[in-house]
Motif scaffolding. Structure first.
Motif, PDB file in Angstrom:
ATOM      1  N   THR A  11      78.061  33.445   2.447  1.00 30.28           N
ATOM      2  CA  THR A  11      77.942  32.568   1.284  1.00 30.28           C
ATOM      3  C   THR A  11      76.803  33.048   0.397  1.00 30.28           C
ATOM      4  N   PHE A  12      75.706  33.450   1.043  1.00 32.34           N
ATOM      5  CA  PHE A  12      74.540  33.970   0.303  1.00 32.34           C
ATOM      6  C   PHE A  12      74.924  35.163  -0.553  1.00 32.34           C
ATOM      7  N   ALA A  13      75.883  35.947  -0.071  1.00 29.40           N
ATOM      8  CA  ALA A  13      76.224  37.183  -0.765  1.00 29.40           C
ATOM      9  C   ALA A  13      77.436  37.054  -1.663  1.00 29.40           C
ATOM     10  N   MET A  14      77.912  35.826  -1.889  1.00 28.80           N
ATOM     11  CA  MET A  14      79.079  35.660  -2.750  1.00 28.80           C
ATOM     12  C   MET A  14      78.801  36.167  -4.155  1.00 28.80           C
ATOM     13  N   PRO A  15      79.864  36.452  -4.917  1.00 28.69           N
ATOM     14  CA  PRO A  15      79.662  36.765  -6.329  1.00 28.69           C
ATOM     15  C   PRO A  15      78.936  35.616  -7.008  1.00 28.69           C
ATOM     16  N   ARG A  16      78.275  35.881  -8.118  1.00 28.28           N
ATOM     17  CA  ARG A  16      77.350  34.926  -8.695  1.00 28.28           C
ATOM     18  C   ARG A  16      77.964  33.562  -8.951  1.00 28.28           C
ATOM     19  N   PHE A  17      79.220  33.467  -9.375  1.00 28.10           N
ATOM     20  CA  PHE A  17      79.757  32.151  -9.667  1.00 28.10           C
ATOM     21  C   PHE A  17      80.176  31.424  -8.416  1.00 28.10           C
ATOM     22  N   GLY A 281      74.583  45.398  -2.938  1.00 27.32           N
ATOM     23  CA  GLY A 281      75.202  46.399  -2.087  1.00 27.32           C
ATOM     24  C   GLY A 281      75.953  45.788  -0.925  1.00 27.32           C
ATOM     25  N   VAL A 282      75.811  44.479  -0.742  1.00 27.99           N
ATOM     26  CA  VAL A 282      76.469  43.772   0.357  1.00 27.99           C
ATOM     27  C   VAL A 282      77.707  43.054  -0.172  1.00 27.99           C
ATOM     28  N   SER A 283      78.847  43.353   0.401  1.00 24.64           N
ATOM     29  CA  SER A 283      80.095  42.718  -0.021  1.00 24.64           C
ATOM     30  C   SER A 283      80.139  41.260   0.413  1.00 24.64           C
ATOM     31  N   PRO A 284      80.479  40.356  -0.472  1.00 25.62           N
ATOM     32  CA  PRO A 284      80.503  38.936  -0.123  1.00 25.62           C
ATOM     33  C   PRO A 284      81.694  38.525   0.734  1.00 25.62           C
ATOM     34  N   ASP A 294      91.608  44.789   1.146  1.00 27.02           N
ATOM     35  CA  ASP A 294      91.892  45.321  -0.184  1.00 27.02           C
ATOM     36  C   ASP A 294      91.418  44.356  -1.259  1.00 27.02           C
ATOM     37  N   LEU A 295      91.535  43.044  -1.010  1.00 29.53           N
ATOM     38  CA  LEU A 295      91.081  42.037  -1.966  1.00 29.53           C
ATOM     39  C   LEU A 295      89.569  42.105  -2.130  1.00 29.53           C
ATOM     40  N   ASN A 296      88.894  42.282  -1.023  1.00 33.17           N
ATOM     41  CA  ASN A 296      87.442  42.423  -1.050  1.00 33.17           C
ATOM     42  C   ASN A 296      87.052  43.656  -1.859  1.00 33.17           C
ATOM     43  N   LYS A 297      87.708  44.771  -1.595  1.00 28.32           N
ATOM     44  CA  LYS A 297      87.403  46.012  -2.306  1.00 28.32           C
ATOM     45  C   LYS A 297      87.641  45.856  -3.807  1.00 28.32           C
ATOM     46  N   ALA A 323      71.148  48.632  -1.752  1.00 33.55           N
ATOM     47  CA  ALA A 323      71.691  48.567  -0.394  1.00 33.55           C
ATOM     48  C   ALA A 323      71.055  47.428   0.381  1.00 33.55           C
ATOM     49  N   GLY A 324      71.879  46.735   1.151  1.00 37.15           N
ATOM     50  CA  GLY A 324      71.372  45.660   1.995  1.00 37.15           C
ATOM     51  C   GLY A 324      71.100  44.367   1.272  1.00 37.15           C
ATOM     52  N   ALA A 325      71.480  44.273   0.005  1.00 35.06           N
ATOM     53  CA  ALA A 325      71.204  43.064  -0.777  1.00 35.06           C
ATOM     54  C   ALA A 325      72.484  42.386  -1.208  1.00 35.06           C
ATOM     55  N   GLY A 326      72.487  41.064  -1.129  1.00 35.34           N
ATOM     56  CA  GLY A 326      73.574  40.271  -1.665  1.00 35.34           C
ATOM     57  C   GLY A 326      73.275  39.856  -3.093  1.00 35.34           C
TER      58      GLY A 326
END
Length: 350
Positions: A11-17, A281-284, A294-297, A323-326
């Motif tokens: 959740t922390f690493a979700m896209p901004r919205f 750099g961290v995928s949400p 594929d959706l994540n990518k 790298a390593g950041a959400g």
């Protein structure tokens, strides 16, 4: 007990919205490993735990906290629903180089609630007025994360002669919701709708009073955060359990498309303005131990493309993936944000 939405590290690493619209976003933020400290550690957030300079901007006050000195002043704006304390690991480091100021948008942190919602244009107007009243003169370097990134871009367009540098930390683009929604095949707006619905429940409960330890208390506030220290914890929970906070936060979300339209109308190149764009750099959407979908990518690819386009708005820009950041890069990798600001400052002529 199932929480809605589930407050995991992802959740922390979700896209901004998705992150902004998740009422557990701050809980997830506070759970970031980079903030971890023992209960006996020094209370590094002490300076952010109380009002500092309350500037009257016409019958209401905006809270500013500034330290350091230098030819340029770095101004920080926060993600949606967050007070200036989100920068507590970055602002003190920047203040070793120059003057650095955080502020709380109306209704957030220690700033008074405004009778108008925090559209980007209203925030820019309030901030500019507060800086003038406080005698904090330009030149400015503006730093914004998420929604704060949209606000500092609009400030730059409105007052181009006052801004000498810009740092966008997972900064928002006005067309991002639609583009990410397409990349996620409609899942993005579904998540937004769920987050808004739950945020309204938090607002209703705030009016009645939260019960510490209850599901709503935990989901809406995140509870006690040992990494903040005692004083900042008290301020943090006082803010996130207050009805005025939830009114301001939800009003900010309700007018988000208005803010998008304001930025869209102002959009143009930044010329040769020193510009730094930082991308997570961290995928949400990645699930630990499982292949990336594929959706994540597709979602991550679109997020990167948006930021690359934003970087192209200046002829003196740098685009970095951290790298390593959400999404809240200043929490996961604060030194990466400090370095980005330092690099922009180095490009500004004395």
């Amino acid at each position: 007990m199932r929480r809605h939405p589930h407050p995991t590290r992802k959740t922390f690493a979700m896209p901004r919205f998705a992150l902004r619209l998740s009422v557990t976003a701050i809980a997830a933020l506070c759970g970031a490993s980079s903030f971890a400290q023992s209960p006996s550690a020094v209370d590094t957030g002490l300076a952010f735990s109380h009002p500092n300079q309350l500037v009257d901007i016409g019958g209401r006050r905006l809270n500013l906290y500034c330290s350091g000195s230098g030819a340029n002043t770095v101004i920080f704006d926060s993600p949606s629903g967050m007070g200036g304390w989100v920068w507590h690991n970055v602002q003190p480091e920047v203040a070793k180089q120059t003057r650095a100021c955080v502020f709380d948008r109306p209704g957030m942190g220690f700033s008074d609630l405004s009778p108008r919602p925090n559209t980007s244009a209203n925030v820019v107007e309030d901030l500019h007025a507060a800086l003038g009243k406080a005698g904090i003169a330009p030149p400015y370097v503006l730093v914004g994360n998420s929604l704060g990134g949209a606000n500092v871009q609009l400030f730059t367009y409105r007052y181009p002669d006052e801004v000498k540098g810009l740092v966008l930390v997972e900064g928002h683009h006005e067309d991002e919701i639609e583009r990410i929604n397409v990349a996620s095949k409609g899942k993005f707006k579904e998540m937004m709708a769920g987050g808004l619905e739950y945020a309204k429940a938090c607002e209703a409960q705030a009016g009645k009073g939260f019960v510490p330890g209850s599901e709503l208390f935990t989901n809406c506030t995140g509870g006690i955060q040992p990494q903040f220290g005692r004083a900042l914890n008290a301020a943090y929970l006082a803010s996130l359990t207050s009805p005025s906070y939830w009114r301001a936060r939800n009003a900010e979300e309700d007018v988000f498309e208005v803010s998008n339209a304001q930025l869209r109308a102002a959009r143009k190149p930044f010329g040769d303005l020193p510009l730094m764009v930082l991308t997570r750099g961290v995928s949400p959407y990645a699930i630990a131990g499982k292949p990336q979908s594929d959706l994540n990518k597709a979602t991550e690819k679109e997020n990167y493309a948006i930021h690359k386009e934003m970087a192209a708005l200046s002829t003196r820009s740098t685009h970095r993936v951290v790298a390593g950041a959400g999404h809240i890069i200043q929490a996961d990798q604060p030194q990466a944000v400090v370095k980005a600001i330092s690099d922009v400052l180095a490009q500004i002529k004395p």
